[in-house]
Each structure stands twice: as C-alpha cells, then as structure tokens.
Design a protein around this motif. Structure first.
Motif, mmCIF file in Angstrom:
data_model
loop_
_atom_site.group_PDB
_atom_site.id
_atom_site.type_symbol
_atom_site.label_atom_id
_atom_site.label_comp_id
_atom_site.label_asym_id
_atom_site.label_seq_id
_atom_site.Cartn_x
_atom_site.Cartn_y
_atom_site.Cartn_z
ATOM 1 N N ALA A 41 0.813 -1.216 0.000
ATOM 2 C CA ALA A 41 0.000 0.000 0.000
ATOM 3 C C ALA A 41 0.848 1.268 0.000
ATOM 4 N N ILE A 42 2.109 1.174 0.398
ATOM 5 C CA ILE A 42 2.940 2.369 0.550
ATOM 6 C C ILE A 42 3.263 3.057 -0.781
ATOM 7 N N PRO A 43 3.668 2.361 -1.869
ATOM 8 C CA PRO A 43 4.095 3.087 -3.083
ATOM 9 C C PRO A 43 3.051 4.045 -3.641
ATOM 10 N N LEU A 44 1.834 3.590 -3.849
ATOM 11 C CA LEU A 44 0.804 4.471 -4.400
ATOM 12 C C LEU A 44 0.453 5.581 -3.420
ATOM 13 N N THR A 45 0.435 5.280 -2.141
ATOM 14 C CA THR A 45 0.128 6.299 -1.137
ATOM 15 C C THR A 45 1.191 7.386 -1.133
ATOM 16 N N VAL A 46 2.449 7.009 -1.225
ATOM 17 C CA VAL A 46 3.531 8.008 -1.274
ATOM 18 C C VAL A 46 3.407 8.872 -2.520
ATOM 19 N N LEU A 47 3.089 8.271 -3.644
ATOM 20 C CA LEU A 47 2.957 9.025 -4.890
ATOM 21 C C LEU A 47 1.873 10.087 -4.785
ATOM 22 N N ILE A 48 0.712 9.732 -4.257
ATOM 23 C CA ILE A 48 -0.397 10.682 -4.169
ATOM 24 C C ILE A 48 -0.106 11.765 -3.140
ATOM 25 N N LEU A 49 0.407 11.385 -1.981
ATOM 26 C CA LEU A 49 0.688 12.378 -0.947
ATOM 27 C C LEU A 49 1.819 13.312 -1.354
ATOM 28 N N THR A 50 2.775 12.814 -2.100
ATOM 29 C CA THR A 50 3.858 13.685 -2.581
ATOM 30 C C THR A 50 3.318 14.787 -3.478
ATOM 31 N N ASN A 51 2.405 14.465 -4.370
ATOM 32 C CA ASN A 51 1.812 15.474 -5.243
ATOM 33 C C ASN A 51 1.042 16.528 -4.444
ATOM 34 N N PHE A 52 0.372 16.115 -3.392
ATOM 35 C CA PHE A 52 -0.379 17.075 -2.580
ATOM 36 C C PHE A 52 0.554 17.983 -1.786
ATOM 37 N N ILE A 53 1.545 17.398 -1.128
ATOM 38 C CA ILE A 53 2.454 18.210 -0.312
ATOM 39 C C ILE A 53 3.268 19.148 -1.193
ATOM 40 N N ARG A 54 3.585 18.741 -2.407
ATOM 41 C CA ARG A 54 4.338 19.601 -3.321
ATOM 42 C C ARG A 54 3.565 20.870 -3.662
ATOM 43 N N ASP A 55 2.237 20.811 -3.668
ATOM 44 C CA ASP A 55 1.415 21.966 -4.015
ATOM 45 C C ASP A 55 1.103 22.871 -2.829
ATOM 46 N N VAL A 56 1.556 22.507 -1.644
ATOM 47 C CA VAL A 56 1.398 23.420 -0.508
ATOM 48 C C VAL A 56 2.334 24.613 -0.713
ATOM 49 N N PRO A 57 1.856 25.857 -0.602
ATOM 50 C CA PRO A 57 2.718 27.029 -0.833
ATOM 51 C C PRO A 57 3.944 27.012 0.066
ATOM 52 N N LYS A 58 5.099 27.303 -0.523
ATOM 53 C CA LYS A 58 6.341 27.317 0.252
ATOM 54 C C LYS A 58 6.344 28.410 1.306
ATOM 55 N N GLU A 59 5.549 29.466 1.074
ATOM 56 C CA GLU A 59 5.508 30.550 2.058
ATOM 57 C C GLU A 59 4.994 30.056 3.407
ATOM 58 N N LEU A 60 4.083 29.077 3.376
ATOM 59 C CA LEU A 60 3.574 28.543 4.638
ATOM 60 C C LEU A 60 4.661 27.794 5.403
ATOM 61 N N PHE A 61 5.483 27.044 4.691
ATOM 62 C CA PHE A 61 6.595 26.369 5.355
ATOM 63 C C PHE A 61 7.601 27.381 5.900
ATOM 64 N N GLU A 62 7.859 28.431 5.131
ATOM 65 C CA GLU A 62 8.813 29.439 5.580
ATOM 66 C C GLU A 62 8.303 30.185 6.802
ATOM 67 N N SER A 63 6.998 30.452 6.836
ATOM 68 C CA SER A 63 6.447 31.140 8.002
ATOM 69 C C SER A 63 6.524 30.257 9.249
ATOM 70 N N MET A 64 6.300 28.954 9.080
ATOM 71 C CA MET A 64 6.446 28.044 10.212
ATOM 72 C C MET A 64 7.894 27.992 10.692
ATOM 73 N N ARG A 65 8.828 28.023 9.760
ATOM 74 C CA ARG A 65 10.242 27.999 10.151
ATOM 75 C C ARG A 65 10.644 29.290 10.844
ATOM 76 N N MET A 66 10.116 30.443 10.368
ATOM 77 C CA MET A 66 10.420 31.725 11.012
ATOM 78 C C MET A 66 9.855 31.774 12.430
ATOM 79 N N ASP A 67 8.768 31.075 12.673
ATOM 80 C CA ASP A 67 8.193 31.029 14.020
ATOM 81 C C ASP A 67 8.920 30.063 14.941
ATOM 82 N N GLY A 68 9.933 29.398 14.425
ATOM 83 C CA GLY A 68 10.720 28.485 15.242
ATOM 84 C C GLY A 68 10.198 27.074 15.304
#
Length: 295
Positions: free
Chosen positions: A169-196
């Motif tokens: 079950a892992i290969p297909l699940t990783v493929l789908i979740l990777t596509n979703f996480i890739r489309d999350v705006p990088k600004e949100l990750f950067e803001s989380m990192r700036m908040d520590g």
C-alpha cells in the motif's frame, strides 16, 4: 413633382422555435441512453444479490432468479452469523485497520521528507524506489513473501497478512501524498520555520491538515483493496480461525454444491461496512480525487 419609390413588403421571418423544442434539441440523447444502460448494468447484479439473499435455498432453484421471492426469508443471514461471520469480520477489520493506518503514517512521513529534502541524489533514489514498487504486482512476489513469513515464524497469524499489505500500500500512497504536499505554498513552510517550528511540528501541524483530502482518498482506496484481499490470506493462513471475509466465503460451498443464497447473504453483510465508509468520507474522497488527478 415628387417621385415616390415603391416600398418592398417586409420579408417574412420564420417564427422562433418554441423554448421546449430547443431544449429537446440540446439534450444529449445518446449520452443519456448510454448512462441509463450503464446504470442497469451496475444495478442488476446488486439487485440479484440482495434478492437472492432473502430467498430460501429451495425457492432459489425453483423460481426465476430475478423474480421476487414468494416469501422473504432471513434464514440465510442467520446461517451466516451462526457459521462464524463475526469472527471473520473481526479478523478482516483488524487486518484492514492494522494495514491502512501504518501505511498512511509511514507514507505521509516519507512524502514530506521527499518534498522538504529538495533535489538531493539520495532523495531522488528513495523516490524512484517507491515508484518502482508500483511496477511489482503481488502475484509476482507471493513466493518470496511466503518464504519471508515462514522465516519470521508468522505463518497462520493476522500479522502475516498485515505486514505485506502495508508494504504494497505504501508506493501508491507516497505518490499521491507527494503530489499534494508539493502543491502546498512554500511561504507557509517558511512562516512556520520563522516562528521556530521544527520540521516534525511543521509536518503534523501544517502539511498533515492540508493533505486531509488525499489522506481520506488513499485511506478508502487502501481499505477497499485490503478488505477484499484474497491472495494473501489464501497463501499465508490455513487456520479457519484466522480467515478473513473473502476467504471465509468458501465455508458455504460443499463437495457437490454451493449454498448460493448463503453466499449472497455473506456478500451483502461484507459490503455494508464499505458502503458506510464511503458514505462517511464521500465528500473528502471526491475532493481528493478531483484535486489529486487534476494536477
């Protein structure tokens, strides 16, 4: 003296078509007819299974298969329950939940690591390794899986079914979740990192909630696949107490015949949990499918 030019009579124009007639012309009659035909093709087997499940064994062989029974009987459901259906149901539920939940958690962490780690050589190799798992069918590796389970002394246990189910079950699940996480705006990750926030907190506080449609989609898909799994329980178990529902349907066939109404009742009872799961996660499933495959 004024000269008058003859005036032409107004040209007769065709009366506009009635609105109802225009609507009839705009209807896709061929597509509608094909949709109704496909609906009949899908509904007819369901109708036959439900109808057969409430027939007695004698009525099944003496009446029209598609005709309603002269008397509705629930003896088949009683027979199925007395034959140990709840034990088989519990085994299937344990295998399904024990496979789907770890597969989703492991796949989510792997997909998050693949996206956040960048384009390193190691990350690309790991991603290709997961993608290679999609090209390996279960039937091609069932003998190595059997030998591994024997070496681990897990044969005839539910864990023998759970571990390979997680792996496949892992290969297909990783493929789908990777596509979703890739489309999350990088600004949100950067803001989380700036908040520590650490990467661990970012994964579970930001990426995990945003990928909920994909998590529900792969969860229902994997649950349906594992719930209906037949090959792994057939090869890796022999104890009747460790049977799952698809394999337990063999219990209703004898040496010279098959109790078809009892099998139909077992199929109805087996399908009800999947229908309930789909009804609960229908919105998330549809949004996950449209968002995931439309990208």
């Amino acid at each position: 003296m004024a000269v008058t030019t003859p005036t032409r009579p107004p040209r007769a124009t065709a009366a506009p078509a009635p609105r109802n007639y225009r609507r009839l012309l705009e209807i896709n009659w061929i597509g509608g007819l094909g949709g109704w035909v496909w609906l009949i093709v899908v509904i007819l087997p369901i109708y036959w299974i439900v109808l057969t499940s409430v027939k007695s064994r004698a009525n099944y062989y003496t009446t029209n298969p598609l005709a309603p029974p002269p008397e509705i009987s629930f003896e088949n459901y009683s027979f199925v329950m007395d034959a140990g259906f709840m034990r088989f149901f519990t085994n299937t539920a344990i295998v399904t939940l024990g496979s789907v939940i770890p597969a989703i958690l492991i796949s989510f962490m792997a997909a998050f690591a693949i996206i956040r780690a960048g384009d390193g050589r190691f990350v690309r190799s790991v991603n290709l390794l997961f993608l290679a798992g999609l090209a390996i069918p279960l039937q091609a590796v069932i003998i190595p899986v059997y030998l591994i389970i024997i070496r681990l002394q897990l044969y005839d246990t539910l864990l023998a079914i759970i571990l390979p189910s997680i792996a496949f079950a892992i290969p297909l699940t990783v493929l789908i979740l990777t596509n979703f996480i890739r489309d999350v705006p990088k600004e949100l990750f950067e803001s989380m990192r700036m908040d520590g926030a650490s990467e661990w907190r970012t994964a579970w506080s930001l990426a995990f909630p945003l990928t909920r449609p994909a998590l529900v989609t792969v969860g229902i898909y994997n649950a349906l696949t594992i719930w209906n799994g037949f090959l792994l329980p057939l090869v890796l178990t022999t104890d009747p107490n460790q049977r799952t529902l698809p394999l337990a349907l063999w219990s209703f066939q004898g040496q010279y015949g098959v109790n078809v109404p009892a099998v139909a009742a077992a199929v109805v009872l087996t399908t009800l949990p999947i229908l309930a799961l789909y009804a609960i996660g229908r919105r998330q499933l549809l949004s996950g499918l449209t968002a995931g495959f439309g990208k």
